[in-house]
Design an enzyme around this catalytic site. Structure first.
Site, PDB file in Angstrom:
ATOM      1  N   LYS A   1      34.528  24.239  35.287  1.00  0.00           N
ATOM      2  CA  LYS A   1      33.768  25.406  34.947  1.00  0.00           C
ATOM      3  C   LYS A   1      32.733  24.711  33.621  1.00  0.00           C
ATOM      4  O   LYS A   1      32.959  23.733  33.253  1.00  0.00           O
ATOM      5  CB  LYS A   1      34.012  26.662  34.285  1.00  0.00           C
ATOM      6  CG  LYS A   1      35.245  27.152  35.340  1.00  0.00           C
ATOM      7  CD  LYS A   1      34.468  27.768  36.435  1.00  0.00           C
ATOM      8  CE  LYS A   1      35.274  28.288  37.755  1.00  0.00           C
ATOM      9  NZ  LYS A   1      36.289  29.375  37.624  1.00  0.00           N
TER      10      LYS A   1
HETATM   11  C1  LIG Z   1      37.478  30.096  38.315  1.00  0.00           C
HETATM   12  C2  LIG Z   1      37.042  31.571  38.675  1.00  0.00           C
HETATM   13  C3  LIG Z   1      37.875  32.545  38.421  1.00  0.00           C
HETATM   14  C4  LIG Z   1      39.277  32.450  37.890  1.00  0.00           C
HETATM   15  O1  LIG Z   1      39.390  31.676  36.750  1.00  0.00           O
HETATM   16  P1  LIG Z   1      40.707  30.721  36.260  1.00  0.00           P
HETATM   17  O2  LIG Z   1      40.215  30.551  34.673  1.00  0.00           O
HETATM   18  O3  LIG Z   1      41.082  29.782  37.274  1.00  0.00           O
HETATM   19  O4  LIG Z   1      41.645  31.809  36.229  1.00  0.00           O
HETATM   20  C5  LIG Z   1      37.503  33.966  38.788  1.00  0.00           C
HETATM   21  N1  LIG Z   1      36.330  34.050  39.363  1.00  0.00           N
HETATM   22  C6  LIG Z   1      35.688  33.095  39.880  1.00  0.00           C
HETATM   23  C7  LIG Z   1      34.364  33.341  40.734  1.00  0.00           C
HETATM   24  C8  LIG Z   1      36.044  31.704  39.488  1.00  0.00           C
HETATM   25  O5  LIG Z   1      35.190  30.971  39.814  1.00  0.00           O
END
Ligand SMILES: *Cc1c(COP(=O)(O)O)cnc(C)c1O
Length: 400
Positions: free
Chosen positions: A196
């Site tokens: 991210k």
């Molecule tokens: C990455 C992601 C999540 C979850 O995040 P984590 O930190 O991996 O638990 C939720 N929603 C979307 C759309 C994501 O891309």
């Protein structure tokens, strides 16, 4: 360039494998983590609030609560919104499973609304069609970083008394009509996973302008336990006293992680600028290729770009997406597919969700490939991706 595809024994476009996403850690990040390790607090210390304040400031929200991951952020938001057994929560199928799982954690029912085939985001008209008297919340996802059209969603929420929990895991730094996402919806959740925009290893944040949501999020992060005098039911016990008021979890993040988050946040503008620059290069390279659809961007969204997705008009190539995907992988390009419609997963199928529920989402799923996109991709990496896509498409067009 060697025209024989690597999958047919030719030389791959690049020697080493290029992943689809990756963190960018520098010396300051490492020093920040080391300083925390040498300090007094590894968890529940002052670095957590410091990070929360910086995130709140960045997205221009009143409150931020940092938690152990983005999924915990979604779960906490569902709790704060009062979602409980039998409630319905509307979300998109083109997302990571967590966007729907968070409703199931609260024993609520995820309801999938179809996507807009142009933006790939949830279709507001279909959301309204799926609202019933059981609907409690909408969880729109800012897919790839492009913000969903929030004004009509917030209007629906007002009309039907719903909470909007915006899953902005892809969209830290994205702007909706000139305003950063994070304070527009009732609650906005972010993920700090390494692929991210910024990372804490694992981590998540919820931002909100609502003090009541804020208090509930804090409670939920630590077992539902509080020492806050204003919240205690029995105030007379003594200063050791605390109470568990709800069934919360241990969803805390550590000071070590927040130190990394603070350091990463200092470079977010640079990260986003580089992502946008790579996207411009991709768009230039792919816009004119017959049979390839580059990502459409709505005029209300200024995306911080988590994912870059190409859609293929497969009848122009006479191959399916699997062959394209395998061919690009063989060229050492770490392509991916985002996402398998959530209700295709066996767990959801066993709950009774049937294929055919969201035709636009299902059609899109057959036709998309995600290309590598992360801020410290070198220009040579970007060229390799472009060359590999062209090489593979040229071949599969010529065999028509
Ligand atoms: C990455 C992601 C999540 C979850 O995040 P984590 O930190 O991996 O638990 C939720 N929603 C979307 C759309 C994501 O891309």
């Amino acid at each position: 360039m060697n025209k024989t595809l690597a999958i047919h024994g030719g030389k791959p476009v690049r020697e080493t494998y290029l992943p689809y996403g990756k963190q960018w850690i520098d010396g300051n990040d490492i020093n920040a983590v080391i300083a925390t390790l040498r300090g007094d607090y590894l968890t529940t210390g002052p670095t957590i609030k410091e990070f929360e304040d910086k995130i709140a400031d960045y997205v221009d929200a009143k409150y931020a609560v940092a938690v152990s991951n983005g999924t915990a952020a979604l779960h906490a938001a569902c709790f704060a919104a009062g979602i409980k057994e039998g409630d319905e929560v509307i979300t998109t199928p083109i997302t990571f499973a967590a966007s729907a799982n968070c409703a199931l954690y609260q024993r609520a029912i995820p309801i999938f609304a179809d996507i807009d085939p142009k933006t790939y985001n949830i279709d507001v008209c279909d959301v309204e069609k799926k609202i019933t008297e059981k609907t409690k919340a909408i969880i729109p996802v800012d897919f790839t970083g492009q913000v969903v059209d929030l004004n009509p969603i917030l209007k629906l929420a007002e009309k039907y008394h719903l909470t909007v929990i915006e899953d902005a895991a892809h969209a830290l730094g994205t702007e909706y009509r000139g305003r950063k996402v994070g304070s527009i919806s009732h609650m906005t959740t972010f993920s700090l996973h390494p692929v991210k925009h910024i990372t804490t290893g694992e981590g998540g944040v919820i931002t909100t302008n609502d003090e009541i949501f804020y208090r509930k999020l804090l409670l939920f992060r630590t077992h539902g336990i509080t020492r806050n005098e204003n919240l205690l039911e029995n105030k007379e016990e003594g200063t050791w006293y605390y109470e568990q008021l709800a069934l919360g979890y241990n969803y805390r993040i550590t000071d070590i992680q927040c130190a990394l988050g603070i350091s990463q946040l200092e470079r977010i503008d640079e990260f986003i600028k580089r992502r946008q620059e790579i996207v411009r290069k991709y768009n230039e390279a792919f816009a004119a290729i017959d049979g390839v659809i580059i990502p459409h961007q709505a005029d209300f969204s200024n995306s911080s770009w988590h994912l870059y997705i190409l859609q293929f008009e497969l009848d122009k190539f006479k191959v399916d997406r699997k062959e394209l995907y395998d061919a690009l992988q063989a060229e050492n390009i770490g392509v991916n597919v985002h996402y398998i419609p959530v209700y295709y997963h066996p767990y959801y199928q066993k709950l009774g969700y049937k294929k055919g529920l969201c035709p636009n989402a299902e059609r899109l799923y057959e036709r998309i490939i995600t290309l590598p996109l992360f801020p410290n991709m070198k220009n040579k990496d970007v060229e390799d991706v472009i060359n590999a896509v062209k090489k593979v498409l040229d071949y599969f067009r010529s065999v028509l």
